[in-house]
Enzyme design. Sequence first.
Site, PDB file in Angstrom:
ATOM      1  N   GLU A   1       0.681  12.010   2.012  1.00 34.25           N
ATOM      2  CA  GLU A   1       0.615  11.951   0.542  1.00 34.25           C
ATOM      3  C   GLU A   1      -0.630  12.692   0.085  1.00 34.25           C
ATOM      4  O   GLU A   1      -1.713  12.523   0.662  1.00 34.25           O
ATOM      5  CB  GLU A   1       0.562  10.492   0.074  1.00 34.25           C
ATOM      6  CG  GLU A   1       0.390  10.329  -1.433  1.00 34.25           C
ATOM      7  CD  GLU A   1       0.328   8.858  -1.863  1.00 34.25           C
ATOM      8  OE1 GLU A   1       0.985   8.033  -1.200  1.00 34.25           O
ATOM      9  OE2 GLU A   1      -0.376   8.543  -2.840  1.00 34.25           O
TER      10      GLU A   1
ATOM     11  N   GLU B   1      -5.326  11.287  -9.870  1.00 34.18           N
ATOM     12  CA  GLU B   1      -5.015   9.935 -10.328  1.00 34.18           C
ATOM     13  C   GLU B   1      -6.145   9.488 -11.248  1.00 34.18           C
ATOM     14  O   GLU B   1      -7.312   9.833 -11.035  1.00 34.18           O
ATOM     15  CB  GLU B   1      -4.907   8.957  -9.167  1.00 34.18           C
ATOM     16  CG  GLU B   1      -3.698   9.135  -8.291  1.00 34.18           C
ATOM     17  CD  GLU B   1      -3.647   8.077  -7.203  1.00 34.18           C
ATOM     18  OE1 GLU B   1      -2.806   7.167  -7.304  1.00 34.18           O
ATOM     19  OE2 GLU B   1      -4.459   8.157  -6.260  1.00 34.18           O
TER      20      GLU B   1
END
Length: 330
Positions: free
Chosen positions: A209, A214
Amino acid sequence: TIDFTTTGVTAKAGEDFVATSGTLSIAKGEDQATIPLTILGDDEVEQDETFWVSYSNGSNVNVPEPFNTITLENDDNPLNAADSGYTTPISYPDYTLVWNDEFDGTELDQDNWNYETGASGWGNNESQFYRSGSNNVTVQDGKLVIVAKEESFGGASYTSARITTQGKREFQYGRVDIRAKLPYGQGIWPALWMLGADIGQVGWPACGETDIMELIGHEAHKVHGTIHWGPQGSSTSQYLTGTYTLSNGDFSDKYHVFSLVWEQDVLKFYVDDNVYHTVSKQDVNGSLWRHNHPFFFILNIAVGGNWPGYPDATTQFPQYMLVDYIRVFQ
């Protein structure tokens, strides 16, 4: 005196304004009077809309026009905000643009994107139901708009959207630029990220990932770049994170460009062309490096969950993530 009545044009009575009619009286010796109009606000991403106030049966009054046009300016629509902020070029020396979405159409291009839907908690005890379609995703004025709303749907208290390029646009190596303006607020969790295209075969975290960006909404001046990895069959990952903090303002004020420069055995994370985090194969402490194969993109706003916590009385809804473009160079 003169009679008046309202008529919807692109605005709708009962949805955008309260229909009204009556007789306007202008007192002797006066030259003006007021027609009260009630406007109904909503939280939809819309263009400006109009309705008419039309006139008839005038007595002792001359009316130069049979109606006036009233324009409802959706100035709370973030698309009307100035397109200010950082931008990056459409080309780079020694790179070729291999795919991009500039969001110039009128709806999400499903040759590029899939909707992922549901309210499973998504492995993080999240509170939203991801929906498909225009309730939470629109494309207009050259922007992709993902909207998180406080509304009950499918047993969840919030709705949002999560879109992916899985099976449609998958890439290995290159430079990725994503220009976006981010939401904010306690419990709001926007992300621009990637998963290994072999997730269906090996699962997470063995697929790898890469979180290009974020943000946790109560720290709206910080973004995080992270890679995750781990053995097949594990339910938890190892990870390495870097953080970029603005010196003033936050990431909802204007657009920023979140970039990943991805080469064999190394990933570099950028905000506005400032590199702030680099991870290489040597940094994973002998674990199997999970980032030398094709990945696909995911764009979403989560609401609540283990990391950001949950919305509270300070959280304002709806919340918007606007994406101006996504570009891949190799």
